[in-house]
Motif scaffolding. Structure first.
Motif, PDB file in Angstrom:
ATOM      1  N   GLY B 208       0.812  -1.217   0.000  1.00 11.73           N
ATOM      2  CA  GLY B 208       0.000   0.000   0.000  1.00 11.73           C
ATOM      3  C   GLY B 208       0.845   1.266   0.000  1.00 11.73           C
ATOM      4  O   GLY B 208       0.567   2.216  -0.744  1.00 11.73           O
ATOM      5  N   ILE B 209       1.934   1.286   0.784  1.00  9.36           N
ATOM      6  CA  ILE B 209       2.765   2.496   0.869  1.00  9.36           C
ATOM      7  C   ILE B 209       3.519   2.750  -0.443  1.00  9.36           C
ATOM      8  O   ILE B 209       3.840   3.882  -0.769  1.00  9.36           O
ATOM      9  CB  ILE B 209       3.757   2.446   2.070  1.00  9.36           C
ATOM     10  N   VAL B 210       3.777   1.663  -1.179  1.00  8.40           N
ATOM     11  CA  VAL B 210       4.433   1.810  -2.490  1.00  8.40           C
ATOM     12  C   VAL B 210       3.424   2.377  -3.487  1.00  8.40           C
ATOM     13  O   VAL B 210       3.717   3.316  -4.240  1.00  8.40           O
ATOM     14  CB  VAL B 210       4.954   0.440  -2.988  1.00  8.40           C
ATOM     15  N   GLU B 211       2.229   1.814  -3.440  1.00  8.24           N
ATOM     16  CA  GLU B 211       1.181   2.265  -4.362  1.00  8.24           C
ATOM     17  C   GLU B 211       0.768   3.712  -4.067  1.00  8.24           C
ATOM     18  O   GLU B 211       0.499   4.484  -4.985  1.00  8.24           O
ATOM     19  CB  GLU B 211      -0.021   1.322  -4.305  1.00  8.24           C
ATOM     20  N   ASP B 212       0.750   4.076  -2.774  1.00  7.30           N
ATOM     21  CA  ASP B 212       0.393   5.458  -2.419  1.00  7.30           C
ATOM     22  C   ASP B 212       1.386   6.450  -3.035  1.00  7.30           C
ATOM     23  O   ASP B 212       0.995   7.479  -3.584  1.00  7.30           O
ATOM     24  CB  ASP B 212       0.387   5.642  -0.893  1.00  7.30           C
TER      25      ASP B 212
END
Lengths: 246, 313
Positions: B208-212
């Motif tokens: 999720g933090i990569v996609e954000d």
């Protein structure tokens, strides 16, 4: 099923890349050659699996000099039945494809396998050229191949996704990641490879359509600029104002 | 000199890599584009803005069947008298260009990264991006497959004439049973900004933090080989020697140590940012900017700062 797998040598993936002779030749000093990973891990292993399921034979073919015999024996150790070496410097992709197509025309194969590309020239050229010279379909960048009789169902990469196609033999296919899993040859395979047939045949006359004139290494990078974990505002500012990439 | 550029427009759009190939062709000579499928004439006409004089479109062919596309390209080359045929070195170009080359006995320069020099030689990527080579073509007709993102594209105004083009395509090589579209709008090989992560992320649930960050930047996401091999991320996201080779303007790598095989796929990137807890990670040697720290802390902070920047502009 008669299967032909094109095997090329390439420098080990950890090799330091360097050039000699006024940057016109690859510096082979200290370089360990391996079977090009796409040819070995995906093309050869999938061909062996198909033979194990359906019977038939797996022949490897290499355009190269006696220096290539070590990697050809490796392919035999992994499980190919026999090998053919066209005795010539590999030259350009057209020369290589022409030699292989001439051999395949005479000997007739159900499927010709190549890897998706070599890791030294990255051309992705030989498979498509062989298909054209044989006037056969070319299925590029296959990630899965199943046979049912003489009908193949193949998943292949396409721009923006994958497609599943169906066709009958004969055809040429280039193998990408996903086709099979790497096999490590066992001692029995290595011993058996010593006595498996490696036929050396002469090259046929063929022009070189391209030639490599020289090589260069990329300019060395300037030292890395470190930014503190607590200062991501600075990193964003550097990317925006200095590097101008965002 | 007459140039023919083949572009794959099957999804109904002109990709950036296609515009790049057309503009590349127009720097060599008067450029005609050949494509196939149902893309609108209006979209194709816009190729005038990147240097196309004329666009030929074959409506009958709706696949990227290499044998049929090759026949189409040869028919168009013969009709326009092209002496240079350009492809993008994308998945379609990789399948079609070798067929055209072998059929015409025209030298194929694949992985071109620059327009031909004065003596006609062309620079290409070799050794998986670890070096460049200079290639001379020994034939009158040349086939060039251009590495995406290598020369870039500057779109301008202009419109090209669009004409329907029919050709004898022969029989199809295969039946297409199914097409699976990749998720996400930004295709990795032509993305200008890429956010990538490796085993340092500890599990697929943490992406999720990569996609954000990717969303904040408008970037594509990528990953290292181990992450694709253990199935945390799809294989088409794997960049490196045995995955996709990319050359974005910005490559942000979090939790990737930077093995030589990974670098091979990304060292064409203009700017590399490396985030890693290990100050000895080899990737820092190839980085322009480095952050020694935990991706779980760094990525959300970076995303927040990017969002601030976007809010200001």
């Amino acid at each position: 099923m008669k299967l032909l797998v094109c095997i090329s040598k390439s420098p080990d993936t950890t090799s330091k890349i360097d050039f000699t002779n006024n940057n016109t030749e690859f510096n082979e000093a200290g370089v360990q050659y391996i079977v090009n990973p796409y040819d070995e891990w995906y093309a050869l292993v999938r061909a062996l699996e198909l033979k194990e399921q359906n019977g038939g034979s797996v022949t490897t073919i290499t355009v190269g000099t006696a220096n290539d015999d070590a990697i050809i024996r490796k392919a035999l150790a992994i499980g190919a039945d026999n090998a053919v070496r066209i005795d010539a410097e590999a030259g350009d992709a057209y020369f290589t494809a022409f030699q292989i197509a001439e051999y395949a025309k005479v000997n007739g194969f159900d499927i010709v396998f190549t890897g998706k590309e070599t890791i030294n020239y990255n051309g992705s050229q030989v498979g498509g050229m062989i298909a054209e010279l044989l006037d056969q379909p070319f299925v590029s960048l296959a990630t899965n191949l199943e046979m049912n009789g003489n009908v193949a169902t193949i998943s292949k990469e396409m721009v923006g996704g994958d497609e599943v196609v169906e066709l009958s033999t004969p055809f040429v296919v280039s193998a990408a990641k996903g086709m099979a899993e790497q096999r490590i040859p066992n001692m029995r395979g290595i011993m058996a490879a010593r006595t498996k047939p490696l036929e050396v045949i002469s090259a046929v006359a063929c022009d070189h359509l391209i030639s490599f004139e020289s090589y260069e290494l990329p300019a060395s990078k300037s030292a890395c600029k470190y930014v503190d974990v607590d200062n991501m505002a600075e990193l964003v500012s550097l990317l925006h104002n200095e590097a101008k990439v965002i | 000199m007459s140039v023919l550029v083949y572009i794959d427009t099957l999804n109904g759009k002109v990709a950036k890599s296609a515009m790049e190939a057309v503009q590349y062709g127009s720097k060599i000579g008067a450029t005609t584009v050949i494509t196939n499928g149902s893309i609108s004439a209006e979209e194709l006409g816009k190729l005038g803005g990147v240097g196309a004089d004329k666009v030929l479109v074959n409506r009958a062919l709706t696949s990227t069947d290499a044998a049929q596309v090759a026949r189409l390209v040869k028919a168009a080359a013969s009709s326009t008298g092209a002496t240079t045929i350009v492809f993008s070195q994308d998945l379609t170009g990789k399948a079609v260009a070798p067929r055209v080359s072998a059929s015409l006995k025209a030298g194929l320069v694949s992985g071109a990264i620059a327009i031909p020099e004065g003596d006609g030689s062309i620079r290409v990527n070799v050794f998986s991006g670890k070096a460049a080579g200079k290639v001379k073509v020994n034939t009158t007709v040349k086939v060039i497959a251009l590495t995406p993102n290598a020369v870039g594209v500057q779109p301008g105004e202009g419109s090209a004439v669009v004409e329907e083009f029919s050709a004898d395509l022969g029989v199809a090589s295969y039946t297409v049973k199914e097409i699976k579209k990749q998720e996400g709008d930004i295709l990795l090989p032509e993305a200008e900004l890429v956010v990538s992560a490796g085993r340092g992320l500890k599990g697929p649930e943490n992406w999720g933090i990569v996609e954000d960050l990717a969303t904040a930047l408008g970037a594509a996401t990528a990953c290292s080989r181990p992450v694709a091999d253990i199935g945390w991320r799809p294989h088409h996201e794997h960049v490196g020697q045995t995955g996709v080779a990319i050359r974005p303007n910005l490559y942000i790598a979090a939790g990737i140590s930077g093995a030589i095989q990974h670098l091979a796929g990304v060292n064409g990137s203009k700017v590399i940012v490396v985030i890693n807890t290990d100050p000895e990670a080899p990737f820092f040697k190839a980085a322009d900017y480095g952050v020694i720290g935990d991706a779980f802390e760094v990525l959300p902070r970076l995303t927040a700062e990017i969002n601030k920047l976007k809010a200001q502009n």
